[in-house]
Design an enzyme around this catalytic site. Sequence first.
Site, short mmCIF file in Angstrom:
data_model
loop_
_atom_site.label_atom_id
_atom_site.label_comp_id
_atom_site.label_asym_id
_atom_site.label_seq_id
_atom_site.Cartn_x
_atom_site.Cartn_y
_atom_site.Cartn_z
N CYS A 384 0.83 -1.20 0.00
CA CYS A 384 0.00 0.00 0.00
C CYS A 384 0.87 1.26 0.00
CB CYS A 384 -0.99 -0.06 1.14
SG CYS A 384 -2.51 0.81 0.72
N HIS A 510 -3.63 -5.13 0.28
CA HIS A 510 -3.04 -5.69 1.50
C HIS A 510 -3.10 -7.22 1.45
CE1 HIS A 510 -2.85 -1.97 4.02
NE2 HIS A 510 -3.72 -1.57 3.11
N GLU A 512 -1.59 -9.24 3.25
CA GLU A 512 -1.49 -9.83 4.60
C GLU A 512 -2.85 -10.20 5.18
OE1 GLU A 512 -0.98 -6.71 3.79
OE2 GLU A 512 -1.56 -5.28 5.35
N1 GLN Z 1 -2.09 6.62 2.70
C1 GLN Z 1 -2.17 5.86 1.48
C2 GLN Z 1 -3.52 6.02 0.80
O1 GLN Z 1 -4.48 6.39 1.43
C3 GLN Z 1 -1.85 4.40 1.72
C4 GLN Z 1 -2.79 3.71 2.65
C5 GLN Z 1 -2.25 2.42 3.19
O2 GLN Z 1 -1.04 2.20 3.20
N2 GLN Z 1 -3.13 1.57 3.71
O3 GLN Z 1 -3.64 5.78 -0.36
#
Ligand code: GLN
Length: 540
Positions: A384, A510, A512
């Site tokens: 992310c 994600h 995970e």
């Molecule tokens: N802050 C980033 C976004 O909102 C990544 C979010 C995250 O890592 N879950 O796109």
Amino acid sequence: MKKNVKYIFVTGGVSSSLGKGIISASLAKLLQGRGFSVTIQKLDPYINIDPGTLNPYEHGECYVTDDGAETDLDLGHYERFSNTPTSQANNVTTGRIYQNVISKERKGEYLGTTVQVVPHITDEIKRSIQILGQTNNYDFVITEIGGTVGDIESFPFIESVRQMKWELGSNCAVVHLTLVPFLKAAGELKTKPTQHSVKTMLEQGVQPDIIVCRTEHHLNEGIKRKIAQFCNVSPTSVIESIDAETIYDVPLLMREEKLDIEVLSVTNTPIPEKLDLRNWERFVHRLKNPVGNVNIGLIGKYVELKDAYKSINEALVHGGTENEYKVNIVSIQSEKISAKNVAKKLSGLHGILVAPGFGGRGIDGKIEAIKYARENRIPFLGICLGMQCAAIEFSRNVLGLIGAHTTEIDIDSPYPVIDLMENQKSVTNLGGSMRLGLYDCHIEKDTLTYKEYQKQDVKERHRHRFEFNNDYKSRFAENGMRLSGINPRENLVEIIELENHPWFIGVQFHPEYKSTVKEPHPLFIGFVRAAINYKKTFVK
Ligand code: GLN
């Protein structure tokens, strides 16, 4: 035919953090091993609608389900243990209960009556519990009640348990988890806190059926008998939960203590003869007998918090176990990494994982760590924000786009390689404005990512606002960064990977959240394998 769904409540007393989530998940595992279908639910007594807007210092990781619910991290344990997806219905807070009741009140559904905690709030709580059993045909619904009995906030929940016990009789049971502390000075285990916490339950009209005692030392028969006598349960219903080497031991320990048999007995359920935990045992055996170990650096801004990256930690354990290696997770605070010290900070690592996150704190350190991984050919996984940082690093240092950034942090960046999608720009309400939950990703065939997944179409869970800016697609592809996974519907870049590097993948989603004991995530298996290879090749 409608089944007789059994409802099991798991409450906690004496202290928080005793591991109600792990006990609930372990009980689910045992019941599954006996052939029952089970779901686990968490009721949280706080007033936030969900933990999505809570910062990790308050509440650890925010876990995301397939349907995009932002939930308590215990749901992660439920899924990792039971391999059964959860949903919004599996995590309900006081805030959500009140929101539902108040919106019904506004619609006039209670017209003429005074809306009260009993029966309206308790009815809504009971509805949220029973809806899980009624709509999904489960044999068992295990409901973990957050907090500790006696807390002001948990009253309506305990009252709902009291009513359900009364209404459902033996189709309902309460497992109460307490602490039996060892007093060093006295050289003894003490049962009084357990007695008091059961008394608190009794004051609220609930008699626990089974008492699980968290302890650092084995409970002898005498102590079990004493607890049984003071708390009105049979001695076989006093279950020891001794501190375990790993959370993955707990189902096996609970099997020895016959927690499943007690639950089946008190709910008048015929006990199937066979309990099949072979896969679980195989996993625990591998986990405890690794052939070697690798060091994976986890770079994030919340690394000093034990639970902030819970699912990543566990996915690394799954990936390591699959490779028969132990993963030593080396937590590195991204704020402390600079161009000057990066080599020293990351020395001795065989893989580098840059964590998700929100906001600018520590982002420069993340970018430095990625540069180091890219240039030194160290296996890298960016999740992310970690993927977004990899795109920023590549733009700045390979494409020469000075000042490239994400507009989350630099709204005036001359090269906004990570940006909001047009239709998101007008959204101002932070709660629930994210891209959340399961989305399709189509993977190109001749890529490293495909090699790991062995399939072209996957679904992964998201939790972010910002996206890779498609204006930069061709520059990335022409200069060695493959855009190997795309969301076909919205044409969004989901995966980037570096050519001419042994293993360098950034994912917008994600992975995970979907890694379980039964099905470790292919990207974590591949990442750990690459770290092992790196260690074998470069470290003498
Ligand atoms: N802050 C980033 C976004 O909102 C990544 C979010 C995250 O890592 N879950 O796109």
